[in-house]
Design a protein around this motif. Structure first.
Motif, short mmCIF file in Angstrom:
data_model
loop_
_atom_site.label_atom_id
_atom_site.label_comp_id
_atom_site.label_asym_id
_atom_site.label_seq_id
_atom_site.Cartn_x
_atom_site.Cartn_y
_atom_site.Cartn_z
N ARG A 150 2.81 -2.91 6.77
CA ARG A 150 3.80 -1.90 7.17
C ARG A 150 4.61 -1.45 5.96
NH1 ARG A 150 5.59 -1.38 12.64
NH2 ARG A 150 6.97 0.20 11.73
N ALA A 151 4.99 -2.42 5.12
CA ALA A 151 5.77 -2.10 3.92
C ALA A 151 4.97 -1.24 2.95
CB ALA A 151 6.24 -3.39 3.24
N GLN A 152 3.66 -1.53 2.84
CA GLN A 152 2.80 -0.75 1.94
C GLN A 152 2.81 0.74 2.31
OE1 GLN A 152 -0.79 -3.09 2.61
NE2 GLN A 152 -0.95 -3.49 0.43
N HIS A 153 2.98 1.01 3.59
CA HIS A 153 2.99 2.40 4.04
C HIS A 153 4.39 2.99 4.06
CE1 HIS A 153 -1.19 3.19 5.46
NE2 HIS A 153 -1.24 1.88 5.28
N ALA A 156 7.65 4.30 -0.80
CA ALA A 156 6.85 5.23 -1.62
C ALA A 156 6.18 4.52 -2.79
CB ALA A 156 7.74 6.36 -2.12
N TRP A 157 6.88 3.61 -3.48
CA TRP A 157 6.29 2.93 -4.65
C TRP A 157 5.12 2.07 -4.22
CZ3 TRP A 157 5.77 -2.36 -5.00
CH2 TRP A 157 6.55 -3.12 -4.12
N PHE A 158 5.23 1.49 -3.01
CA PHE A 158 4.21 0.58 -2.49
C PHE A 158 2.99 1.39 -2.03
CE2 PHE A 158 4.58 -3.81 -0.22
CZ PHE A 158 3.58 -4.29 -1.03
N TRP A 159 3.29 2.54 -1.40
CA TRP A 159 2.21 3.42 -0.97
C TRP A 159 1.43 3.94 -2.17
CZ3 TRP A 159 -1.28 4.73 2.28
CH2 TRP A 159 -1.94 5.96 2.17
N GLY A 259 1.80 5.57 10.40
CA GLY A 259 0.42 5.17 10.65
C GLY A 259 0.22 4.39 11.93
N HIS A 260 -1.04 4.05 12.21
CA HIS A 260 -1.40 3.24 13.37
C HIS A 260 -2.22 2.04 12.89
CE1 HIS A 260 -0.56 6.81 15.76
NE2 HIS A 260 -1.39 7.48 14.98
N ASN A 261 -2.33 1.07 13.76
CA ASN A 261 -3.29 -0.02 13.59
C ASN A 261 -3.19 -0.71 12.22
OD1 ASN A 261 -3.91 1.16 15.98
ND2 ASN A 261 -6.07 1.49 15.55
N PHE A 262 -2.02 -1.27 11.97
CA PHE A 262 -1.78 -1.97 10.70
C PHE A 262 -2.32 -3.41 10.72
CE2 PHE A 262 1.56 1.20 11.06
CZ PHE A 262 1.57 1.76 9.80
N VAL A 268 -2.35 -7.77 18.30
CA VAL A 268 -1.15 -8.09 19.07
C VAL A 268 0.12 -7.58 18.37
CG1 VAL A 268 -0.95 -10.42 18.07
CG2 VAL A 268 0.11 -9.94 20.26
N TRP A 269 0.13 -7.59 17.04
CA TRP A 269 1.34 -7.14 16.31
C TRP A 269 1.55 -5.65 16.49
CZ3 TRP A 269 3.07 -11.66 15.88
CH2 TRP A 269 2.24 -12.72 15.50
N ASP A 270 0.45 -4.89 16.47
CA ASP A 270 0.55 -3.45 16.73
C ASP A 270 1.02 -3.19 18.16
OD1 ASP A 270 -0.30 -2.13 14.29
OD2 ASP A 270 -2.31 -2.89 14.68
N LEU A 271 0.56 -4.03 19.09
CA LEU A 271 0.96 -3.86 20.49
C LEU A 271 2.45 -4.15 20.65
CD1 LEU A 271 -2.17 -5.50 22.16
CD2 LEU A 271 -1.44 -3.13 22.46
N ILE A 272 2.91 -5.22 20.03
CA ILE A 272 4.32 -5.60 20.15
C ILE A 272 5.22 -4.54 19.52
CG2 ILE A 272 6.09 -7.25 19.39
CD1 ILE A 272 3.95 -9.47 19.59
N PHE A 273 4.83 -4.04 18.35
CA PHE A 273 5.73 -3.15 17.61
C PHE A 273 5.39 -1.67 17.79
CE2 PHE A 273 5.98 -7.27 15.49
CZ PHE A 273 7.35 -7.49 15.60
N GLY A 274 4.55 -1.37 18.78
CA GLY A 274 4.30 0.02 19.17
C GLY A 274 3.51 0.83 18.16
N THR A 275 2.61 0.19 17.38
CA THR A 275 1.84 0.94 16.39
C THR A 275 0.34 0.93 16.71
OG1 THR A 275 1.91 -1.04 15.00
CG2 THR A 275 3.45 0.72 14.46
#
Ligand SMILES: [Zn+2]
Ligand SMILES: [Zn+2]
Length: 318
Positions: A150-153, A156-159, A259-262, A268-275
């Protein structure tokens, strides 16, 4: 199982004595015999993984490809990334640079009593059973991976670095390790820190790494495959991760999550955090601004160009 482990030990011994040890002597590095023996284990695991990819995932890619291969050169670059990472050539190169830093982290964790903590002792009789603790550790590492991603996205520096991974428009089972080396070093450091804090046994750490890497290679593979309505909610499938790599996704106009599907292993993490997105399309992969009508942005075709441009993006941001 024991026979297999014995065979592995014999192979490790052989590889060490015939290739690694003479190399150490030659370069005057005999002080590092112990580390090198450990390194030989990872080298052998990497070789077996590459073999497994070639035979099993390779056959699946031939059986049901999502798209034809039109840019073989980009696949060769990803094979190079895979060999550098999975055979630990990159870790060996970084060893002398990063090891003192990791030792410092271990020392620091020890001073603060962190390494004394063993998660598997949380509920004696339950969490100290090998398979229970293995699942708990897998979930913890996967949660860390989710937030790291999530942080990578998000930043900006990480992306700027993570874009190396997303710039692949010909995604295959080799694409998982297509990463900026600075990013890889950072992620390794985070994982070493986490494993120290939660006190993972070395044997279990090896299993976690092997399982995670195989699922990661599989989820990038050029295979028209998903695990069904419920399976896709349990484990990341090739279709699920392809959605994350979709070139149709436009960073600049996207929502806060970018983004989606990190998730790396467990959705389960995407489901919990709505991504999470369970869209059934197998869309082309890449970064939106690579398209001709969005500027044909160049992320580099060769390994060195990709690494260099990643650094430049990171430092040239406004
Ligand atoms: Zn990503
Ligand atoms: Zn990916």
């Amino acid at each position: 199982m024991n026979n297999l482990l014995d065979m592995f030990d014999v192979a490790q011994q052989w590889l060490f004595e015939t290739v690694v040890q003479p190399g150490l002597f030659h370069f005057g590095l005999s002080n590092y015999t112990e580390d090198a023996y450990q390194g030989t284990m990872w080298l052998l695991i990497g070789l077996l993984q590459v073999l497994f990819l070639l035979v099993v995932f390779g056959a699946l890619q031939k059986w049901r490809p999502v798209e034809p291969i039109v840019d073989r050169q980009q696949i060769h670059v990803d094979i190079l990334y895979t060999l550098i990472h999975r055979l630990r050539l990159f870790q060996v190169a970084l060893f002398f640079l990063v090891q003192p830093f990791w030792d410092a982290i271990a020392g620091w964790a020890h001073v603060y009593g962190l390494s004394a903590f063993n998660l598997d002792q949380l509920w004696p009789g339950v969490t100290d059973q090998a398979w229970v603790s293995l699942i708990i550790y897998l979930l913890i590492f996967d949660a860390v991976d989710y937030f790291y991603h999530r942080a990578q996205h998000r930043y900006a520096w990480f992306w700027a670095l993570h874009a190396v991974h997303h710039s692949q428009r010909q995604m295959t089972m080799w694409s998982d390790n297509r990463n900026h080396l600075l990013d890889s070093a950072l992620r390794d450091s985070v994982m070493v820190f986490v494993s120290l804090v939660i006190g993972v046994q070395p044997g279990q750490f090896v299993l976690i790494v092997i399982f995670t890497q195989l699922i990661e290679s599989f989820s990038h593979a050029n295979i028209r495959l998903h695990f069904g309505r419920w399976g896709d909610r349990l484990l990341v499938s090739p279709r699920y991760h392809r959605k994350h790599h979709s070139i149709e996704y436009n960073e600049s106009t996207a929502g806060a999550a970018k983004g989606h599907n990190f998730a790396v292993l467990f959705p389960v993490w995407d489901l919990i955090f709505g991504t999470a997105s369970f869209d059934s399309a197998y869309s082309p992969t890449g970064i939106h601004d690579q398209l001709p009508d969005a500027g044909s942005h160049d992320y580099g075709r060769g390994f060195l160009a990709q690494q260099w441009l990643g650094l430049r993006r990171m430092f040239q941001r406004p």
